[in-house]
Scaffold this motif. Structure first.
Motif, short mmCIF file in Angstrom:
data_model
loop_
_atom_site.label_atom_id
_atom_site.label_comp_id
_atom_site.label_asym_id
_atom_site.label_seq_id
_atom_site.Cartn_x
_atom_site.Cartn_y
_atom_site.Cartn_z
N LEU A 1 0.83 -1.21 0.00
CA LEU A 1 0.00 0.00 0.00
C LEU A 1 0.86 1.26 0.00
N VAL A 2 0.51 2.21 -0.85
CA VAL A 2 1.24 3.48 -0.94
C VAL A 2 0.59 4.49 0.00
N SER A 3 1.36 5.10 0.86
CA SER A 3 0.81 6.07 1.82
C SER A 3 0.69 7.45 1.18
N TYR A 4 -0.11 8.29 1.80
CA TYR A 4 -0.28 9.66 1.28
C TYR A 4 1.05 10.41 1.33
N SER A 5 1.87 10.12 2.36
CA SER A 5 3.14 10.83 2.50
C SER A 5 4.10 10.49 1.37
N GLU A 6 4.03 9.27 0.86
CA GLU A 6 4.88 8.89 -0.27
C GLU A 6 4.46 9.64 -1.53
N TRP A 7 3.14 9.73 -1.74
CA TRP A 7 2.66 10.49 -2.90
C TRP A 7 3.00 11.97 -2.75
N LEU A 8 2.89 12.48 -1.53
CA LEU A 8 3.18 13.89 -1.29
C LEU A 8 4.65 14.19 -1.56
N THR A 9 5.52 13.34 -1.06
CA THR A 9 6.96 13.53 -1.29
C THR A 9 7.28 13.49 -2.78
N ASP B 1 -8.31 12.98 13.26
CA ASP B 1 -7.06 13.55 13.76
C ASP B 1 -6.95 14.99 13.23
N PRO B 2 -6.83 15.98 14.14
CA PRO B 2 -6.72 17.38 13.71
C PRO B 2 -5.57 17.63 12.74
N GLU B 3 -4.53 16.79 12.84
CA GLU B 3 -3.38 16.96 11.96
C GLU B 3 -3.74 16.73 10.50
N ASN B 4 -4.75 15.89 10.28
CA ASN B 4 -5.15 15.58 8.90
C ASN B 4 -5.62 16.82 8.16
N TYR B 5 -6.26 17.73 8.88
CA TYR B 5 -6.74 18.96 8.25
C TYR B 5 -5.58 19.74 7.66
N ALA C 1 3.05 16.27 -10.84
CA ALA C 1 2.91 16.70 -9.44
C ALA C 1 1.43 16.83 -9.07
N LYS C 2 0.64 17.36 -9.99
CA LYS C 2 -0.81 17.51 -9.75
C LYS C 2 -1.46 16.13 -9.55
N LYS C 3 -1.12 15.18 -10.38
CA LYS C 3 -1.70 13.84 -10.27
C LYS C 3 -1.27 13.16 -8.97
N ALA C 4 0.00 13.39 -8.58
CA ALA C 4 0.48 12.80 -7.33
C ALA C 4 -0.26 13.40 -6.13
N CYS C 5 -0.56 14.70 -6.19
CA CYS C 5 -1.34 15.33 -5.12
C CYS C 5 -2.73 14.73 -5.04
N GLU C 6 -3.33 14.47 -6.20
CA GLU C 6 -4.66 13.85 -6.22
C GLU C 6 -4.62 12.45 -5.61
N LYS C 7 -3.53 11.73 -5.89
CA LYS C 7 -3.35 10.40 -5.30
C LYS C 7 -3.23 10.51 -3.78
N ALA C 8 -2.48 11.50 -3.32
CA ALA C 8 -2.29 11.68 -1.87
C ALA C 8 -3.61 12.00 -1.19
N LEU C 9 -4.41 12.87 -1.80
CA LEU C 9 -5.71 13.21 -1.23
C LEU C 9 -6.63 12.00 -1.21
N LEU C 10 -6.57 11.18 -2.25
CA LEU C 10 -7.40 9.98 -2.30
C LEU C 10 -7.02 9.01 -1.19
N CYS C 11 -5.71 8.91 -0.92
CA CYS C 11 -5.25 8.04 0.18
C CYS C 11 -5.82 8.50 1.51
N ASP D 1 -8.60 10.26 1.93
CA ASP D 1 -10.05 10.04 1.92
C ASP D 1 -10.40 8.59 2.23
N MET D 2 -9.55 7.67 1.77
CA MET D 2 -9.81 6.25 1.98
C MET D 2 -9.42 5.78 3.38
N ASN D 3 -8.64 6.59 4.07
CA ASN D 3 -8.20 6.22 5.41
C ASN D 3 -8.48 7.36 6.38
#
Length: 246
Positions: free
Chosen positions: A113-121, A153-157, A135-145, A147-149
């Protein structure tokens, strides 16, 4: 070139051609790149880039039918090689392919499983290198990660806001460069028409590559050339468009 360095280069090529894609081969490459004759080293690096780009395509084809774990190990080796020789484009392209491969295989194996932090990096690195669309597509992948998890947690915001801002920068940057390209294309076509009496025939270079990232690389090269020409035309245009990212 010293005999030792020449031997090390030959040994590295032999190791890759023999598909000995391991830590030992990486150490041989590191010893080559530690050579202190910087002027000659530039030529060596250029040759190694061409060699590895050719071999990496063959290697990827050869492992097409292998298990996902094996593929990822090989791709990781190639990523590290391209990082060492400074081939940012190939390095990012393979990282992107590896992330997509893991994302697909994670359906049956959660360990991949790819984490949001990996897509963000990856998005940050792509944007720094000028690949705005990727970069735009990777950001969309990170946001999807995220949303699915969903976790309360306030940090998520703050993380979501950071990713959205990065995506906006990528979109605006890509749009800005697109406007520049359109302006340059207009003047370029005008110049071609004016020079037609000289029997000048523009040659269209056929591009290759089937992946989205490879297409992005080619578009970036064209943008860089257009931007260079645009600098010469700024004196006769009213625009003063500045790149958001250098």
């Amino acid at each position: 070139m010293s005999t030792t360095v020449s031997q090390q280069i030959s040994l590295f090529r032999f190791q890759v051609e023999s598909r000995r894609l391991d830590e030992g081969t990486l150490r041989i490459l590191e010893s080559v790149l530690a050579w202190d004759d910087y002027k000659s080293l530039d030529g060596v690096v250029c040759t190694l880039k061409q060699f590895m780009r050719h071999e990496s395509l063959r290697i990827i084809e050869e492992i097409a039918g292998k298990a996902a774990e094996h593929k990822l190990l090989i791709v990781d080796f190639l990523v590290r090689v391209f990082a060492l020789i400074g081939d940012t484009e190939s390095c990012l392209a393979l990282r992107y392919e590896a992330l997509l491969m893991r994302e697909q295989k994670a359906i049956s194996d959660q360990r991949l499983l790819v984490s949001y932090s990996e897509w963000l990096t990856f998005a940050e690195h792509s944007l720094e290198s000028g690949f705005c669309s990727i970069a735009k597509k990777a950001c969309e992948k990170a946001l999807l990660c995220l949303d699915m998890n969903i976790v309360d947690d306030p940090e998520n915001y703050f993380v979501i806001e950071k990713i959205k801002k990065l995506k906006d920068v990528a979109v605006i940057s890509a749009s800005s460069k697109s406007v520049q390209a359109q302006a340059v294309t207009y003047f370029k076509n005008k110049n071609i028409q004016q020079n037609s009496q000289e029997s000048y025939i523009p040659v269209e270079v056929k591009s290759s590559g089937s992946t989205l990232f490879r297409d992005g690389i080619k578009r970036r090269h064209r943008r860089q050339l257009d931007e260079y020409r645009h600098l010469k035309l700024r004196g006769i245009t009213d625009g003063n468009t500045q790149n958001i990212l250098e």
